[in-house]
Design a protein around this motif. Structure first.
Motif, short mmCIF file in Angstrom:
data_model
loop_
_atom_site.label_atom_id
_atom_site.label_comp_id
_atom_site.label_asym_id
_atom_site.label_seq_id
_atom_site.Cartn_x
_atom_site.Cartn_y
_atom_site.Cartn_z
N MET A 1 0.94 -1.06 0.21
CA MET A 1 -0.17 -0.09 0.15
C MET A 1 0.97 1.37 -0.04
O MET A 1 1.71 1.55 0.86
N SER A 2 0.94 2.09 -0.88
CA SER A 2 1.57 3.12 -1.06
C SER A 2 1.19 4.36 -0.06
O SER A 2 -0.14 4.60 0.17
N GLN A 3 2.06 5.26 0.28
CA GLN A 3 1.65 6.36 1.11
C GLN A 3 0.97 7.37 0.63
O GLN A 3 1.14 7.63 -0.55
N ALA A 4 0.17 7.94 1.26
CA ALA A 4 -0.69 9.22 0.66
C ALA A 4 0.06 10.36 0.47
O ALA A 4 1.24 10.53 1.43
N VAL A 5 -0.14 11.06 -0.22
CA VAL A 5 0.53 12.53 -0.74
C VAL A 5 -0.02 13.46 0.40
O VAL A 5 -1.19 13.47 0.38
N ALA A 6 0.98 13.95 0.97
CA ALA A 6 0.49 15.01 2.14
C ALA A 6 0.07 16.37 1.41
O ALA A 6 -0.66 16.94 2.00
N ARG A 7 0.50 16.77 0.24
CA ARG A 7 0.23 18.01 -0.42
C ARG A 7 0.37 17.72 -2.20
O ARG A 7 1.40 17.23 -2.11
N THR A 8 -0.37 18.56 -2.72
CA THR A 8 -0.29 18.44 -4.19
C THR A 8 -0.13 19.88 -4.71
O THR A 8 -0.92 20.85 -4.11
N LEU A 9 0.76 19.99 -5.55
CA LEU A 9 1.23 21.49 -5.79
C LEU A 9 0.65 21.64 -7.39
O LEU A 9 1.20 20.75 -8.06
N ASP A 10 -0.30 22.33 -7.78
CA ASP A 10 -0.40 22.74 -9.23
C ASP A 10 0.41 23.89 -9.70
O ASP A 10 0.17 24.87 -9.59
N LEU A 11 1.70 23.47 -10.51
CA LEU A 11 2.41 24.25 -10.97
C LEU A 11 2.43 24.41 -12.48
O LEU A 11 3.19 24.86 -13.28
N LYS A 12 1.34 23.99 -12.97
CA LYS A 12 1.01 24.13 -14.51
C LYS A 12 0.95 25.30 -15.07
O LYS A 12 0.30 26.40 -14.21
N GLY A 13 1.56 25.78 -15.94
CA GLY A 13 1.64 27.00 -16.88
C GLY A 13 2.75 27.92 -16.11
O GLY A 13 3.02 28.90 -16.68
N LEU A 14 3.39 27.65 -15.12
CA LEU A 14 4.67 28.31 -14.63
C LEU A 14 5.72 27.90 -15.11
O LEU A 14 6.01 26.99 -15.60
N SER A 15 6.60 28.87 -15.46
CA SER A 15 8.03 28.78 -16.08
C SER A 15 9.19 28.96 -15.03
O SER A 15 8.99 29.23 -14.07
N CYS A 16 10.19 28.36 -15.60
CA CYS A 16 11.49 28.31 -14.68
C CYS A 16 11.82 29.54 -14.17
O CYS A 16 11.74 30.53 -14.82
N PRO A 17 11.97 29.71 -12.95
CA PRO A 17 12.28 28.45 -11.75
C PRO A 17 11.26 28.37 -10.97
O PRO A 17 11.27 27.73 -9.96
N LEU A 18 10.01 28.89 -11.32
CA LEU A 18 8.90 28.70 -10.36
C LEU A 18 8.47 27.35 -10.05
O LEU A 18 8.17 27.21 -8.66
N PRO A 19 8.50 26.20 -10.79
CA PRO A 19 8.27 24.81 -10.26
C PRO A 19 8.87 24.53 -9.10
O PRO A 19 8.55 23.85 -8.05
N ILE A 20 10.43 24.90 -9.31
CA ILE A 20 11.13 24.33 -8.31
C ILE A 20 11.29 25.26 -7.15
O ILE A 20 11.35 24.66 -5.82
#
Lengths: 77, 134
Positions: A1-20
């Motif tokens: 059983m895989s561990q649940a994700v604590a937080r999801t980040l929607d970084l769609k549409g962002l350019s470098c370096p914002l995703p990181i």
């Protein structure tokens, strides 16, 4: 059983370096061992997430692509 | 964290060059590197609190076509990118004291992103590798 994700980040549409940068900001608020899921559309983010995880010691558990969206699952160091 | 300090000397005050510098700064900060920024001349002038978000134009090599492309791309302002960099890492932004004198500025005239004013000797005290001039 895989561990649940604590937080999801929607970084769609962002350019470098914002995703990181936004992932680095968000992971500060998690406890060690917790998982964060990041969704990005910047093609450069694949190499960037791999480099960032290598450099910071956070573990990149998965990286996949579906319909132009890159999904990363990272375990906080 | 491990890794060399990113040392940047910012001279140019156009929005494209300041954006490039902000991207490098935020990326390095996210990677856990220290960042040491020294503001001279027109870059320092762009950090004045009364005009930091005003239009600072683009570098001459952009030409009118390049300027239009940059305007279309949009994206967040470089000052916000510097602020994010400071929130995630160890980023110091110093004003060059000679440039402060030439431009007739004091610390109260500058955006709070700028930590302090220093001379070249104190800037080099924090340099442990190459210096990039933008």
């Amino acid at each position: 059983m895989s561990q649940a994700v604590a937080r999801t980040l929607d970084l769609k549409g962002l350019s470098c370096p914002l995703p990181i940068v936004k992932t680095a900001q968000a992971i500060k608020e998690l406890a060690s061992g917790e998982l964060v899921e990041a969704l990005a559309t910047d093609p450069g983010s694949v190499a960037d997430f791999i480099a960032w995880c290598t450099s910071t010691g956070n573990e990149l558990l998965e990286h996949t692509e579906e319909g132009g969206v890159f999904r990363f699952v990272i375990r906080k160091k | 964290m491990d890794g060399q300090t990113l040392s940047l000397v910012l001279f140019s005050g156009t929005d494209d060059k300041l954006n490039a510098a902000a991207v490098l700064t935020a990326g390095a900060a996210a990677m856990g590197r220290k960042v040491n920024v020294f503001l001279q001349y027109w870059a320092l002038d762009a950090f004045r609190s009364d005009r930091i978000t005003k239009d600072h134009g683009v570098a001459p090599e952009a030409g009118s076509e390049g300027a239009a492309i940059l305007a279309r791309h949009g994206g967040q302002h470089w000052s916000d990118t510097f602020r994010q960099a400071k929130s995630i890492g160890e980023v110091a932004i110093h004003a060059c004291s000679l440039s402060m004198e030439v431009l007739g500025l004091s610390m109260e005239d500058l955006d709070p992103l700028v930590d302090d004013q220093e001379g070249v000797a104190s800037f080099f005290m924090n340099v442990d590798g190459p210096v990039t001039f933008i």
